[in-house]
Write an enzyme that holds these catalytic residues in place. Structure first.
Site, PDB file in Angstrom:
ATOM      1  N   HIS A 311       9.767  -9.068   8.121  1.00  0.00           N
ATOM      2  CA  HIS A 311       8.407  -8.986   7.589  1.00  0.00           C
ATOM      3  C   HIS A 311       8.269  -8.125   6.350  1.00  0.00           C
ATOM      4  O   HIS A 311       7.159  -7.990   5.832  1.00  0.00           O
ATOM      5  CB  HIS A 311       7.452  -8.445   8.652  1.00  0.00           C
ATOM      6  CG  HIS A 311       7.119  -9.438   9.714  1.00  0.00           C
ATOM      7  ND1 HIS A 311       6.043 -10.290   9.625  1.00  0.00           N
ATOM      8  CD2 HIS A 311       7.731  -9.734  10.866  1.00  0.00           C
ATOM      9  CE1 HIS A 311       5.998 -11.061  10.693  1.00  0.00           C
ATOM     10  NE2 HIS A 311       7.014 -10.743  11.468  1.00  0.00           N
ATOM     11  N   LYS A 502      -7.695  -4.582   4.009  1.00  0.00           N
ATOM     12  CA  LYS A 502      -6.322  -4.628   4.511  1.00  0.00           C
ATOM     13  C   LYS A 502      -5.907  -3.189   4.786  1.00  0.00           C
ATOM     14  O   LYS A 502      -6.629  -2.260   4.415  1.00  0.00           O
ATOM     15  CB  LYS A 502      -5.377  -5.265   3.485  1.00  0.00           C
ATOM     16  CG  LYS A 502      -5.562  -4.712   2.065  1.00  0.00           C
ATOM     17  CD  LYS A 502      -4.635  -5.355   1.048  1.00  0.00           C
ATOM     18  CE  LYS A 502      -5.061  -6.744   0.614  1.00  0.00           C
ATOM     19  NZ  LYS A 502      -4.157  -7.794   1.008  1.00  0.00           N
ATOM     20  N   ARG A 503      -4.755  -2.962   5.440  1.00  0.00           N
ATOM     21  CA  ARG A 503      -4.286  -1.596   5.618  1.00  0.00           C
ATOM     22  C   ARG A 503      -4.215  -0.894   4.259  1.00  0.00           C
ATOM     23  O   ARG A 503      -3.939  -1.542   3.235  1.00  0.00           O
ATOM     24  CB  ARG A 503      -2.896  -1.605   6.280  1.00  0.00           C
ATOM     25  CG  ARG A 503      -2.914  -1.959   7.754  1.00  0.00           C
ATOM     26  CD  ARG A 503      -3.692  -0.948   8.563  1.00  0.00           C
ATOM     27  NE  ARG A 503      -2.967   0.290   8.678  1.00  0.00           N
ATOM     28  CZ  ARG A 503      -2.496   0.791   9.817  1.00  0.00           C
ATOM     29  NH1 ARG A 503      -2.684   0.140  10.964  1.00  0.00           N
ATOM     30  NH2 ARG A 503      -1.852   1.936   9.829  1.00  0.00           N
ATOM     31  N   LYS A 508      -0.117  -1.909  -1.773  1.00  0.00           N
ATOM     32  CA  LYS A 508      -1.216  -2.881  -1.824  1.00  0.00           C
ATOM     33  C   LYS A 508      -2.199  -2.568  -2.957  1.00  0.00           C
ATOM     34  O   LYS A 508      -3.042  -3.368  -3.300  1.00  0.00           O
ATOM     35  CB  LYS A 508      -1.931  -2.934  -0.475  1.00  0.00           C
ATOM     36  CG  LYS A 508      -1.071  -3.517   0.661  1.00  0.00           C
ATOM     37  CD  LYS A 508      -1.803  -3.457   1.982  1.00  0.00           C
ATOM     38  CE  LYS A 508      -0.986  -3.949   3.174  1.00  0.00           C
ATOM     39  NZ  LYS A 508      -0.982  -5.422   3.322  1.00  0.00           N
ATOM     40  N   THR A 610      -1.729 -12.488   4.857  1.00  0.00           N
ATOM     41  CA  THR A 610      -2.474 -13.554   5.522  1.00  0.00           C
ATOM     42  C   THR A 610      -3.960 -13.376   5.243  1.00  0.00           C
ATOM     43  O   THR A 610      -4.724 -14.329   5.335  1.00  0.00           O
ATOM     44  CB  THR A 610      -2.243 -13.549   7.050  1.00  0.00           C
ATOM     45  OG1 THR A 610      -2.439 -12.215   7.539  1.00  0.00           O
ATOM     46  CG2 THR A 610      -0.839 -14.029   7.380  1.00  0.00           C
ATOM     47  N   LYS A 614      -7.171 -16.139   4.657  1.00  0.00           N
ATOM     48  CA  LYS A 614      -8.483 -16.129   5.331  1.00  0.00           C
ATOM     49  C   LYS A 614      -9.618 -16.220   4.303  1.00  0.00           C
ATOM     50  O   LYS A 614     -10.581 -16.975   4.477  1.00  0.00           O
ATOM     51  CB  LYS A 614      -8.663 -14.843   6.151  1.00  0.00           C
ATOM     52  CG  LYS A 614      -7.665 -14.672   7.278  1.00  0.00           C
ATOM     53  CD  LYS A 614      -7.745 -13.252   7.851  1.00  0.00           C
ATOM     54  CE  LYS A 614      -6.503 -12.923   8.647  1.00  0.00           C
ATOM     55  NZ  LYS A 614      -6.383 -11.472   8.926  1.00  0.00           N
TER      56      LYS A 614
HETATM   57  C1  LIG Z   1      -5.538 -10.592   8.506  1.00  0.00           C
HETATM   58  C2  LIG Z   1      -5.630  -9.183   8.866  1.00  0.00           C
HETATM   59  C3  LIG Z   1      -4.743  -8.258   8.308  1.00  0.00           C
HETATM   60  C4  LIG Z   1      -3.693  -8.641   7.277  1.00  0.00           C
HETATM   61  O1  LIG Z   1      -4.276  -8.580   6.006  1.00  0.00           O
HETATM   62  P1  LIG Z   1      -3.379  -8.582   4.664  1.00  0.00           P
HETATM   63  O2  LIG Z   1      -4.391  -8.671   3.575  1.00  0.00           O
HETATM   64  O3  LIG Z   1      -2.510  -9.798   4.736  1.00  0.00           O
HETATM   65  O4  LIG Z   1      -2.603  -7.317   4.658  1.00  0.00           O
HETATM   66  C5  LIG Z   1      -4.864  -6.933   8.665  1.00  0.00           C
HETATM   67  N1  LIG Z   1      -5.813  -6.529   9.538  1.00  0.00           N
HETATM   68  C6  LIG Z   1      -6.689  -7.390  10.083  1.00  0.00           C
HETATM   69  C7  LIG Z   1      -7.720  -6.876  11.029  1.00  0.00           C
HETATM   70  C8  LIG Z   1      -6.627  -8.737   9.777  1.00  0.00           C
HETATM   71  O5  LIG Z   1      -7.505  -9.591  10.344  1.00  0.00           O
END
Ligand SMILES: *Cc1c(COP(=O)(O)O)cnc(C)c1O
Length: 767
Positions: A311, A502-503, A508, A610, A614
């Site tokens: 990952h 995101k985190r 990032k 991911t 979304k």
């Molecule tokens: C989809 C999702 C992530 C991943 O987000 P990235 O932008 O791909 O890092 C992290 N936390 C939650 C709660 C999510 O739904």
């Protein structure tokens, strides 16, 4: 439950190959709405509740998230469960039932404050304790050995400390197919021996103490994303769930078989990252010590059974355990790892004669300094498939991180681009958009996402665009109300919702985003009459509790927000919001309301992402770098429907080596950049205090900044100006938004799971 029992029965009846998806994390979120949708009960239950005087929406809001994961990796596992159930793949999810999921985040004085997430304090209606499935798991102590009647080395692990693993099942219904699969999460329970061990000495309190200590194994999820954790408890969690899972796997296999010849034809095990990689020596141990197989036979079975998903390329996330710790906690496994390594290095020496470097780099044991076990090397050697999670990520694995292994096993590394489940991330979270799409093209797209292509025909239709805009506007209004409620900030639903959730991680680059916010702020002050599109810039995300820089970035965001939101000169042209406690159910409210999705990691650092998928599936346009799955989103939607900026992964590599420009060059030559950096450094966002954000300014100006923020800043600012202009053209923006959704078919996790099933597991969808 009836459907679940029937599904499990058909698994047994068919004696098909079964897939075990092993993950230390499952970021499930809420289950009520999802279960009702998948089982087609939404209308009936809504009505029934109405008759009882209750509102289903209210009830759904009361459910605690099952937040047994950190971020993308755990959410991927949860999306996979939904796709596996929907596509009737004979698979199970296996993990740990933590009493405490990812911590709850509050923002106090602009800083992140963590508190425990005791999601099970009143129990969970979705978890079924299975007291019939309880297995002992061993730790510590010693190994004895002897030669058997054929002169083979035979070992036994003895005098162990025992912790019991109790199964807790979570049912996962497929969409509209009466199929219900099982996620089995293990809970630690004290062993009976522990209860009795203090009996004779009359140490009652001591015995209870030991009992409590053994049950801490499944107490809490480690809260770090993309940073390794070195604690012994973490290693014990990993082994605990792997050992219990293999008790289940062996029990099921041995019901119908007396030998292990057919094992790899009946069992596939997918390792979600290296977290469960101790499963490789565990299966070897079972086959050698418990079942008396010869090494070569056992090893062949192992390699054919396991597959490993990588990952991340970030070196600080690659797991290693000290030889000392593994030897102490899992002494027999350490012996087996040494033997795997000995035999493997012989192979390496044959393949690359005389290459000391290859031996050193490919060895499972890191020899310089304190000796450590490299779990990634173990996972690659012990698996027939190693997959990356997007095309670029896989290419970088082959070219850099796993170059030697790719040379040695050229067919092993493969790519499986991540995906998301359209049930949760469209149908459930954005019912109005899902309905609008369904009216136009029918509802088959929910299990066949490529059908969204049919929307292309409507992209220029003004009436359809109007309805499209109304849905987005409604979603933005709902999010505005939530922002008002949680942050007491009033935002304009007609402004551009520019969102990064995101985190929080340096790679990032939330910091890059805030630099643009400051630039925009300065521009608005300088040009009070500008007609530039108003923006609401929204952030959310958790920082690992030990990650100082990430926490300081949160403080900068909240500080910029305080200054900007209070500045009367800005009026409603810019608002900055940090929504606390980002989790799955908050993500479900945010995604449908986004106009602009920020996916701005340094090229070559985000394995896939991911969140990017979304947003796009919910009609946001992406501003992003050529990183992870952004590249594949670009390929799908076309370059005119996405905003790409910044260096490529190759250019990043080159700049790191040659430094053709330095951050200081840029600071000194670009007055806009100069002003942004000075504003942070001079205390414009910290009431004149010049110390608070000094570390961030130093990072930005350092020529060793590994994430090259200033080198991408100018191109990012230019790109954002284009976006500001184009957002004002509602028709063109809507067309792009529709085309984004129409071209998201590839990013369904159904497609991803279909590829895993056929290309890695050797199973077919649909029993
Ligand atoms: C989809 C999702 C992530 C991943 O987000 P990235 O932008 O791909 O890092 C992290 N936390 C939650 C709660 C999510 O739904």
């Amino acid at each position: 439950m009836e459907k679940w029992i029937n599904t499990q029965k058909t698994f047994y009846a068919e004696k098909k190959k079964r897939v075990y998806y092993l993950s230390l994390e499952f970021l499930v979120g809420r289950s009520l709405g999802n279960a009702l949708i998948n089982m087609g009960l939404m209308n009936e239950v809504t009505e029934a509740l109405e008759q009882l005087g209750h509102d289903l929406e209210d009830l759904r809001e009361r459910e605690e998230d099952a937040a047994l994961g950190n971020g993308g990796l755990g959410r991927l596992a949860a999306c996979f469960m939904d796709s596996i159930a929907t596509m009737k793949i004979p698979a199970y999810g296996y993990g740990i039932c933590y009493d405490y999921g990812i911590f709850h985040q509050k923002i106090i004085d602009g800083y992140q404050v963590e508190s425990p997430d005791s999601w099970l304090r009143f129990g969970s209606p979705w978890m079924y304790e299975r007291t019939a499935f309880v297995y002992p798991v061993n730790f510590y102590r010693r190994v004895t050995s002897c030669l058997d009647e054929n002169g083979n080395y035979r070992a036994t692990w003895i005098d162990t400390e025992v912790v019991m693993a109790m199964a807790c099942d979570m049912l996962v219904p497929g969409f509209n197919n009466d199929h219900v699969i099982n996620m089995r999460l293990w809970k630690a329970r004290a062993s009976r021996e522990l209860d009795l061990s203090h009996f004779n000495v009359g140490d009652y309190i001591g015995s209870v103490d030991d009992k409590v200590r053994s049950e801490t194994l499944s107490k809490v999820l480690y809260p770090s994303d993309e940073i390794r954790e070195g604690q012994e408890l973490r290693l014990k969690q990993q082994y605990f769930f792997v050992a219990a899972t293999f008790c289940d796997i062996m029990r099921r296999y041995l019901k119908h078989n007396d030998d292990f010849i057919d094992f790899p034809n009946q069992v596939a095990v997918q390792l979600n990252d290296t977290h469960p990689a101790i499963a490789i020596p565990e299966l070897m141990r079972l086959l050698l010590d418990d079942h008396g197989l010869a090494w070569e036979v056992a090893w062949d079975i192992c390699v054919k059974t396991f597959a490993y998903t990588n990952h991340t390329l970030m070196p600080e996330a690659l797991e290693t355990w000290s030889v000392e710790m593994i030897s102490r906690v899992l002494p027999r496994h350490m012996e087996i790892i040494y033997e795997i390594n000995r035999r493997f290095l012989e192979e390496v020496a044959m393949k690359f004669p005389g290459s000391k470097r290859k031996i050193r780099e490919m060895s499972i044991i890191e020899e310089d300094g304190v000796r450590r076990v490299r779990m990634a090397n173990l996972a690659i050697i012990g698996s027939h498939s190693v997959n990356g999670v997007a095309a670029l990520h896989t290419e970088l694995l082959k070219r850099d991180l796993f170059r030697n292994f790719h040379e040695m096993y050229p067919r092993r590394i493969n790519s499986k681009t991540n995906g998301i489940t359209p049930r949760r991330w469209l149908l459930k979270c954005n019912p109005d958009l899902a309905a609008l799409i369904g009216e136009e093209i029918g509802f088959d797209y929910i299990t066949d996402l490529d059908q969204l292509r049919k929307l292309e025909a409507h992209a220029d239709d003004p009436a359809f665009q109007k309805r499209w805009q109304q849905v987005k506007r409604g979603n933005k209004q709902k999010l505005s109300a939530l922002i008002e409620q949680t942050c007491a900030i009033t935002v304009d639903p007609d402004s551009m919702f520019d969102i990064q959730v995101k985190r929080i991680h340096e790679y990032k680059r939330q910091l890059l985003n805030i630099l643009h916010v400051i630039a925009f702020y300065h521009r608005l002050i300088g040009e009070p009459d500008s007609t530039e599109a108003a923006r609401t810039v929204i952030f959310a995300g958790k920082a690992a509790p030990s990650y100082k820089r990430a926490k300081l970035i949160i403080k900068l965001i909240t500080s910029v927000a305080d200054v900007v939101n209070r500045d009367p000169r800005i009026k409603d042209r810019l608002k900055v919001v940090f929504l606390p406690n980002y989790n799955v159910s908050l993500a479900e409210k945010i995604m449908p309301a986004a106009d602009l999705s920020e996916q701005i990691s340094t090229a070559g650092t985000e394995a896939s992402g991911t969140g990017n998928m979304k947003f796009s599936l919910n009609g946001a346009l992406t501003v992003g770098t050529l990183d992870g799955a952004n590249i594949e989103i670009l390929e799908e939607v076309g370059s005119e429907n996405i905003y790409i900026f910044g260096m490529t992964a190759e250019q990043v590599e080159y700049e790191k080596l040659h430094k053709s420009r330095t951050p200081l060059d840029i600071y000194n030559t670009n007055p806009v950049v100069h002003r942004i950096i000075d504003a942070i450094g001079n205390g414009q966002f910290s009431s004149g205090d010049t110390e608070t954000f000094r570390p961030l300014v130093d990072d930005l100006l350092s020529e060793h900044d590994p994430y090259l923020l200033l080198l991408d800043l100018e191109s990012y600012l230019t790109c954002q100006e284009t976006i500001s202009r184009e957002f004002l053209d509602k028709r063109t923006w809507s067309r792009k938004s529709i085309l984004n959704v129409a071209r998201m078919g590839k990013f369904s996790s159904d497609r991803t799971i279909g590829e895993y099933a056929r290309e890695i597991w050797g199973v077919e969808p649909g029993i």
